[in-house]
Design a protein around this motif. Structure first.
Motif, PDB file in Angstrom:
ATOM      1  N   ARG A 165      27.946  55.132  16.513  1.00  0.00           N
ATOM      2  CA  ARG A 165      27.494  55.546  17.899  1.00  0.00           C
ATOM      3  C   ARG A 165      25.664  54.874  17.986  1.00  0.00           C
ATOM      4  NH1 ARG A 165      29.435  60.711  18.587  1.00  0.00           N
ATOM      5  NH2 ARG A 165      27.488  61.139  17.520  1.00  0.00           N
ATOM      6  N   SER A 166      25.258  55.544  16.966  1.00  0.00           N
ATOM      7  CA  SER A 166      23.668  55.471  16.656  1.00  0.00           C
ATOM      8  C   SER A 166      23.317  53.921  16.131  1.00  0.00           C
ATOM      9  CB  SER A 166      23.090  56.313  15.621  1.00  0.00           C
ATOM     10  OG  SER A 166      23.617  55.972  14.418  1.00  0.00           O
ATOM     11  N   ASN A 220      33.184  57.828  18.345  1.00  0.00           N
ATOM     12  CA  ASN A 220      32.470  59.182  18.179  1.00  0.00           C
ATOM     13  C   ASN A 220      31.885  59.167  16.855  1.00  0.00           C
ATOM     14  OD1 ASN A 220      33.354  60.171  21.067  1.00  0.00           O
ATOM     15  ND2 ASN A 220      35.204  60.558  19.907  1.00  0.00           N
ATOM     16  N   SER A 221      32.129  58.022  16.083  1.00  0.00           N
ATOM     17  CA  SER A 221      31.576  58.306  14.569  1.00  0.00           C
ATOM     18  C   SER A 221      29.806  57.912  14.605  1.00  0.00           C
ATOM     19  CB  SER A 221      31.950  56.798  13.894  1.00  0.00           C
ATOM     20  OG  SER A 221      31.184  56.384  12.889  1.00  0.00           O
ATOM     21  N   ALA A 222      29.354  58.904  14.224  1.00  0.00           N
ATOM     22  CA  ALA A 222      28.032  58.879  14.306  1.00  0.00           C
ATOM     23  C   ALA A 222      27.221  57.603  14.141  1.00  0.00           C
ATOM     24  CB  ALA A 222      27.154  59.763  13.363  1.00  0.00           C
TER      25      ALA A 222
END
Length: 122
Positions: free
Chosen positions: A45-46, A40-42
């Motif tokens: 994730r990105s 769930n770490s931005a």
């Protein structure tokens, strides 16, 4: 290959992040914080998990989903981590070779265009 194709122009960034993750574990094998990834770490994730093939790569590197949803590389994943890092090194090398070939081809095209223009009186 699937990860690189999916990441497109962000392939370098995705591969660099994957390399950093694996290298941190290999450099600090006893440090639990490097062995656990929060999906769930931005940034994760990105920068990596948003691309097709990323979850396959993470699984091939030995990561498993723990009960709390994080991805964890168990101590027994050493061989898989090393193999995944080697695959990353090969993929990065191939991308660099491809870019160099494209630059060389582009340079040759520019020289040929200039030559034709000079010969044709341009």
């Amino acid at each position: 290959a699937k990860l690189v194709a999916s990441a497109g122009p962000k392939a370098d960034e995705a591969l660099a992040l994957a390399m950093k993750i694996l290298q941190n574990i290999l450099d600090n094998p006893a440090e639990p914080k490097f062995r656990r990834l929060n999906p769930n770490s931005a940034k994760l994730r990105s920068g990596l998990l948003a691309f097709d093939g990323a979850t396959d790569f993470v699984a091939a590197a030995g990561f498993i989903r723990s009960g709390d949803g994080t991805l964890e590389a168990p101590q027994s994943a050493g061989t898989a981590l090393i193999a995944a890092r080697a695959a990353l090194v090969r993929r990065i090398d191939l991308l660099q070779q491809k870019r160099q070939a494209e630059q060389t081809s582009s340079g040759v095209d520019m020289i040929a265009t200039g030559y034709r223009a000079a010969v044709e009186g341009g």
